[in-house]
Structure formats: C-alpha cells, structure tokens
Design an enzyme around this catalytic site. Structure first.
Site, PDB file in Angstrom:
ATOM      1  N   SER A  25      -3.282  -3.454   0.017  1.00 56.43           N
ATOM      2  CA  SER A  25      -2.139  -4.258   0.466  1.00 56.43           C
ATOM      3  C   SER A  25      -2.612  -5.632   0.897  1.00 56.43           C
ATOM      4  O   SER A  25      -3.523  -5.750   1.724  1.00 56.43           O
ATOM      5  CB  SER A  25      -1.437  -3.549   1.623  1.00 56.43           C
ATOM      6  OG  SER A  25      -0.196  -4.147   1.908  1.00 56.43           O
ATOM      7  N   GLN A  34      -7.120  -0.468   4.642  1.00 55.49           N
ATOM      8  CA  GLN A  34      -7.894  -1.122   5.704  1.00 55.49           C
ATOM      9  C   GLN A  34      -9.310  -1.498   5.245  1.00 55.49           C
ATOM     10  O   GLN A  34     -10.071  -2.078   6.028  1.00 55.49           O
ATOM     11  CB  GLN A  34      -7.984  -0.209   6.929  1.00 55.49           C
ATOM     12  CG  GLN A  34      -6.650   0.058   7.610  1.00 55.49           C
ATOM     13  CD  GLN A  34      -6.062  -1.161   8.298  1.00 55.49           C
ATOM     14  OE1 GLN A  34      -6.757  -2.149   8.564  1.00 55.49           O
ATOM     15  NE2 GLN A  34      -4.774  -1.120   8.583  1.00 55.49           N
ATOM     16  N   THR A  63      11.089  -7.161 -11.673  1.00 53.90           N
ATOM     17  CA  THR A  63      10.463  -8.453 -11.945  1.00 53.90           C
ATOM     18  C   THR A  63       9.268  -8.658 -11.025  1.00 53.90           C
ATOM     19  O   THR A  63       9.349  -8.441  -9.816  1.00 53.90           O
ATOM     20  CB  THR A  63      11.473  -9.594 -11.718  1.00 53.90           C
ATOM     21  OG1 THR A  63      12.598  -9.381 -12.576  1.00 53.90           O
ATOM     22  CG2 THR A  63      10.849 -10.948 -12.029  1.00 53.90           C
ATOM     23  N   GLY A  99       0.793  -1.213   0.000  1.00 55.10           N
ATOM     24  CA  GLY A  99       0.000   0.000   0.000  1.00 55.10           C
ATOM     25  C   GLY A  99       0.832   1.272   0.000  1.00 55.10           C
ATOM     26  O   GLY A  99       0.480   2.250  -0.657  1.00 55.10           O
ATOM     27  N   CYS A 133       2.936   0.830  12.566  1.00 55.03           N
ATOM     28  CA  CYS A 133       3.968   1.509  11.788  1.00 55.03           C
ATOM     29  C   CYS A 133       4.800   2.430  12.667  1.00 55.03           C
ATOM     30  O   CYS A 133       5.874   2.856  12.287  1.00 55.03           O
ATOM     31  CB  CYS A 133       3.332   2.328  10.658  1.00 55.03           C
ATOM     32  SG  CYS A 133       2.275   1.347   9.582  1.00 55.03           S
TER      33      CYS A 133
END
Length: 378
Positions: free
Chosen positions: A200, A180, A238, A71, A328
């Site tokens: 995410s 979220q 990649t 995210g 975080c």
C-alpha cells in the site's frame, strides 16, 4: 501548539516530490488508459512504465503486479482467488494478522466451508514455526499460508525465508501481507519465493487509495470487482493514473534512501526507548518491538504499568498523534486484537500505545513527547 506525528504505521506524510508528481500528472495526463486516442494511450504508457519500475524493486516481472486501491483490496483479491480459483481448501494464518486478512479468511470459511488453522504464538507474538510445519503436514489438502511480513501493531518480523521454504517443501502457497514492509525493507521474490504479497502506497510516503498485489507468474487471477477488463482482467475499473504514478515515485525514493532513512529512524526509536525507560518505572514493550533484530525500526508498542483511560485523548490535546493498537480500530472499545491474542488478561487492561516513526521525526519531538507523558501521567 506543536503537532508531533508518531502514527506513521497508520499512514505516512506524502513526500513533496510525490505531491509534485501527482499534481503534474493530474493536469497533463488526464486521459483514460483504456481510450484508444493519443491522450488515453499516453496515460496507458505511463501506467505500464510505472508497473515495470515497481516490479524491478522486487526482481519481479511487470505482469506480476496488479494495481489495487490499497493493501486491503490486494489481500482480499489474493485470498479469495486462493479458494475460488486455485483449489485451496485449507488456510493457515495467525490471530495477529491485519483484519484485511482475518476478516476475509472468516468470510471465506463461512462461504465455502474450508478448513482454517491458526499457528501458535508465544507471549511476544513470535510464531511457532514447528507448529506451522505440523499444520502443513497434517493432511494432503491444498493449502495456503497467509502471514504478515511485519506486524502493524507490534512490529514483529516474520522469518519470511523460513516460511517460504516450509511452504515450498510442503507444496503450499504462501501469501504475505507486506504492507508494513514494502518501502522499508528489501524484498527479492527470486531469493525468497513468496507466491503473493500485498502493498500500500500510503505506508511509504505515497498517496492513499492505491497499492498493488504481487501475484507470481503462472497463477490465473479472477477479478473480485467486475465491469471491465483493466489490469489484464484481474481488476475492473479505470486505473488511478495519478495515484499509480505517485506510488511509483514514492517507492523509487524509499529504496533510493533506504539505508540512510533506516539508520536515522533507528536512532530516533532507540533514543525514545532510552528516555521511556529512564522516565517511567515498570514500562514494558509489547511483542518484540524493543528489539532491533526482531522488529521494525519504525514501530514501538509501549505498555504502561496501569490503565490510563484518557492518555490518548490527552496526548492529542498536546498535539501528539499516536495510536492505541492499530489506527484501523480507532474508536473501537474492543481493544487491540493483536495484544488480546498474546497478553494475559490482566495485562490487556493496561494502557498500550503504538508509536511509529518516519524520517520526518526529530529528537526534539521525542523530548516533547516524553515531557508531556510525564505531565499527563503524574
């Protein structure tokens, strides 16, 4: 010692079916999707099929999905393109966004001397939509609004349809950090026409290190990572084949069992609220996290009547995993930027804990948490 995991907004346990998909792809589909031989072409085909399947959940087109490392990268890709590529000179956001948005906006402001405006919030973190409209109408500059769908700390919902309509009527772009929300709530980009959103995989029982940006058809996107033409030129590197396939599987299962999981988790959250109120006098729920209608069923942010400096540590010693604010910021002594933005100073110093739930939690686990909270606090 028990292990009670109530930090699902930080990351969620990977589903067994997802692990099976990932490990199977690692052994069977190890080719580079950019290679022209059969093994590479097979990997490429699986990535593109995953892209189509993921897009279908949102009524989007496959070419509107750009795979990223998560995210935060998706937010960076979208916001940086807004300023450097799409002509945006004014960014409008709020002080309670994720740092992937806040820090990116601040960097863009320094680098390009753009205008940045913050929408007013009330003491519960609810957006002032009239102020947003005023900001959209105050001049003729090209604008983007960036507001998260579900707040990662207090669980507040954004009225995403109202914001979308305001942006459309004022010719502004609309980006939402939906990390979220994706995998927890339905999102149809034809019904609510956001221009961009970020997602995410590890927030909906998928693997870490993979996510995607939704970029509405018609917006050309320049890469912020250079070195290859992957993702139709939008992102060099990649492709994370096994991560993308794991994310596809996790999202499929999330939406397959959406209502069933939501109802179960709501019962867990409501039971926890009831037991907290019964056990602790003067407890307060930050933001709108107590409300079924105004916040996510998966997040509850609890403010205790005073400061308990060792509460998180002592819960951890009992095998209970939670966060003080967002994960975080774990280890930060600055406190939660979200709570600091909406609470009076005297309330900021009281201990707040974010509990976040998943379908793997049980009533018995809640009882264990309540029992240990009582013991630690008394």
């Amino acid at each position: 010692m028990k292990n009670i995991y109530l930090d699902n907004a930080a990351t969620s346990p990977i589903l067994p079916e997802v692990i099976k998909t990932i490990t199977g792809s690692m052994s069977s589909f190890y080719g580079n999707p950019s290679s022209i031989h059969q093994i590479g072409r097979k990997a490429k085909s699986l990535v593109e099929t995953a892209r189509k399947n993921i897009a279908k959940h949102f009524n989007a087109s496959a070419n509107e999905i750009v795979f990223t490392a998560g995210g935060s990268e998706a937010d960076n890709l979208i916001l940086r393109n807004a300023v450097t590529n799409l002509g945006v000179t004014t960014l409008i956001s709020s002080k309670i966004e994720h740092h992937a948005v806040l820090h990116t906006i601040k960097d863009l402001e320094k680098e390009f001397n753009i205008s940045v405006h913050w929408v007013d919030l009330d003491e519960n973190g609810i957006l002032n939509y009239e102020h947003l409209e005023q900001l959209l109408q105050q001049d003729t500059s090209k604008k983007m609004v960036s507001l998260m769908y579900v707040n990662n700390e207090i669980g507040n919902f954004l009225d995403i349809e109202k914001v979308s309509n305001l942006c459309t009527s004022n010719n502004a772009l609309f980006h939402s950090d939906a990390v979220q929300a994706i995998g927890h709530f339905n999102m149809n980009v034809k019904e609510v026409p956001v221009d961009f959103f970020a997602a995410s995989a590890h927030k909906f029982h998928g693997p870490k290190g993979v996510g995607f940006a939704y970029i509405k058809k018609g917006f050309g996107i320049y890469p912020i990572l250079h070195g290859g033409e992957q993702e139709r030129g939008a992102r060099a590197g990649t492709e994370n084949v096994h991560g993308i396939l794991g994310m596809e599987k996790a999202l499929e299962l999330a939406y397959l069992n959406l209502k069933e999981d939501e109802e179960y988790i709501k019962k867990i959250k409501n039971y926890f609220i009831k037991e907290l109120k019964k056990s602790f006098e003067g407890i307060i729920f930050n933001g709108c996290s107590e409300s079924e209608n105004k916040s996510s069923y998966a997040i509850l942010n609890v403010r205790f009547p005073k400061e308990y400096s060792m509460l998180l540590f002592n819960l951890d010693l009992k095998g209970i995993a939670v966060s003080g604010g967002s994960a975080c910021q774990s280890g930060s002594n600055k406190g939660s930027h979200v709570l600091n933005a909406i609470l009076p100073e005297k309330e900021q110093n009281k201990t707040s804990i974010r509990f976040s739930f998943s379908k793997f939690n049980t009533v018995e686990e809640i009882d264990y948490v309540i029992k240990n909270l009582k013991q630690i606090i008394k």
